[in-house]
Design an enzyme around this catalytic site. Structure first.
Site, short mmCIF file in Angstrom:
data_model
loop_
_atom_site.label_atom_id
_atom_site.label_comp_id
_atom_site.label_asym_id
_atom_site.label_seq_id
_atom_site.Cartn_x
_atom_site.Cartn_y
_atom_site.Cartn_z
N ALA A 1 26.38 52.62 38.53
CA ALA A 1 27.72 52.86 38.72
C ALA A 1 28.17 54.32 37.07
CB ALA A 1 28.25 51.64 38.63
N LYS B 1 24.45 50.72 34.73
CA LYS B 1 23.44 52.74 34.63
C LYS B 1 23.66 53.28 35.67
CE LYS B 1 19.66 51.46 33.63
NZ LYS B 1 19.09 50.19 33.67
N GLU C 1 14.71 54.86 43.47
CA GLU C 1 15.08 53.88 43.81
C GLU C 1 15.74 53.21 44.82
OE1 GLU C 1 14.13 50.25 41.04
OE2 GLU C 1 15.99 50.60 40.94
N ARG D 1 23.34 65.54 19.65
CA ARG D 1 22.29 66.75 18.75
C ARG D 1 24.19 67.80 17.85
NH1 ARG D 1 16.90 68.53 18.81
NH2 ARG D 1 17.48 67.64 21.00
#
Length: 445
Positions: free
Chosen positions: A214, A212, A236, A418
């Site tokens: 990267a 995620k 993090e 969407r």
């Protein structure tokens, strides 16, 4: 018009609902204390405030902003002390109450507009009272001009129906190219999305080790390569670690070698690192690695970037949703998450930027035979699914199945879009270099 005095909370002029006026003014001032950059962005003036105390406070805020002094309770208090006005606003306790009264600044534009509307009503009421007290041609003309002025005040010129239809007509007959948004740098993904669209909230979710971070950094890199700017909020991972990932991706340097670059780097690695540093240094990229960030913190940083880089392509990456610090008290965690995603969607629209929001998945994925994620796997999925314009999942089959034929391939599953199709895009993942590539362009050494 009758004036009403109530110590520091006196109203300059009474109106139909003085309590509401006071509440709106307090919310506006509290928002500025919570997010000081709003002092530079607001189009309010002292005249828009009806409370004498609030007028004094806002004037002090304006002076601090003009002097580029940070706005907070302490600096405003100091300014009021210098002007011998601290007692006129009810003391430090009133300033503290204002600062603690607002849980979020997400609705600041709405409250600012309300304050302007209230000011317009006061102007018109005053003009009407003057006319009734002295009904002459002069006061009638003044009342009329005040009414026209008030109607135009604070209004943004909106497009007429024919102007909007003209733009739609042009879109039909003028080729704007394949992309209408910011390119991801990945051909098949661009074909599915048309590029990342301004004002979209784009969720990127996956289990640990799916890539995620990267992937999101690769999207920021692509924006910078197009001359754009990126804001990356890492709750993090520290900035140095993220920059090393960028350098690995730019210079094709094995990420594991950064653990001890002095011993592990070859001469070729050093040359590649120097090249990558030169490229990275030219990019307009901001990494914010404070582990405790609120949406207000994120919004203030994005506003600053927009101000410094007007007109540039701009992408925002937040890693990740569950680590954002909520403001206020919520009965359940999912309500806090829902509040955050709504604010981030509002931020995307306010600043007209695509916001990439990384998110965790629940462990339910691990319990199924087919471990490809689904909407229901999103933690606190209801609000995320509702607020997001795109929900995408990353999946690596070779992570779960050592015999998989899809070695070093990541599936980007567009589960919701969407304004576009849903489906799956396969990308090559070069983990050692933190790179995502078009499948036909796998790195070959």
């Amino acid at each position: 018009m009758k004036e009403t005095r109530t110590d520091q909370n006196q109203l300059i002029h009474t109106n139909n609902d003085p309590y509401q006026a006071a509440e709106v003014e307090n919310t506006v001032l509290g928002s500025i204390f919570l997010e000081p950059d709003l002092a530079y962005e607001t189009n309010l003036t002292v005249e828009h405030f009806s409370r004498a105390a609030n007028r004094i406070i806002f004037e002090a805020i304006q002076k601090l902003a003009e002097q580029n002094v940070p706005v907070d309770v302490m600096t405003v208090t100091q300014k009021l002390l210098e002007n011998e006005q601290i007692e006129n606003v009810g003391g430090v306790s009133y300033l503290t109450e204002l600062a603690e009264s607002v849980p979020t600044t997400a609705n600041f534009p709405y409250y600012q507009a309300m304050l302007i509307e209230q000011y317009k009503k006061r102007l018109m009421t005053r003009a009407a009272s003057d006319y009734l007290a002295n009904p002459t041609e002069e006061t009638a003309e003044k009342m009329y001009s005040t009414f026209i002025e008030a109607q135009e005040m604070g209004q943004k010129p909106s497009q007429s129906k024919i102007e909007v239809l003209g733009e739609i007509f042009d879109e039909i007959y003028e080729d704007a190219g394949e992309l209408t948004g910011i390119s991801s740098g990945l051909m098949e993904l661009d074909r599915m999305t048309g590029g990342w669209q301004s004002s979209d909230l784009i969720v990127i979710a996956g289990r640990p080790s799916m890539g995620k971070t990267a992937y999101a950094l690769g999207l920021a890199k692509a924006c910078c390569e197009q001359g754009g700017v990126a804001d990356i909020f890492s709750l993090e991972m520290p900035q140095k670690q993220l920059i090393k990932r960028f350098l690995s991706s730019i210079g094709n340097i094995e990420g594991s070698k950064w653990r001890n670059s002095f011993k592990l780097f070859t001469e070729q690695d050093k040359k590649r690192a120097q090249y990558a540093m030169d490229i990275y240094n030219k990019w307009s990229i901001n990494i914010h690695d404070n582990p405790r960030q609120t949406v207000a913190d994120i919004r203030a940083a994005v506003r600053k970037t927009k101000r410094e880089h007007p007109g540039k392509k701009h992408i925002v990456v937040i890693d990740y949703l569950q680590l954002i610090t909520p403001i206020g008290k919520f009965e359940r965690h999912d309500l806090a998450v829902g509040h955050i995603t709504r604010e981030l969607k509002q931020m995307a629209r306010q600043f007209d930027v695509p916001v990439m929001l990384l998110s965790q998945l629940s462990r339910a994925v691990e319990q199924r035979q087919d471990k490809r994620p689904m909407m229901s796997d999103l933690r606190d999925s209801g609000s995320i699914e509702q607020d997001a314009d795109i929900v995408s999942f990353l999946y690596r089959d070779d992570y779960y199945n050592s015999e998989s034929e899809a070695k070093n391939i990541v599936e980007v599953i567009l589960a919701k879009q969407r304004n576009g199709p849903v489906g799956t895009v396969q990308l090559a993942f070069v983990k050692e270099y933190s790179q995502f590539l078009n499948l036909e362009r796998r790195f070959d050494g």
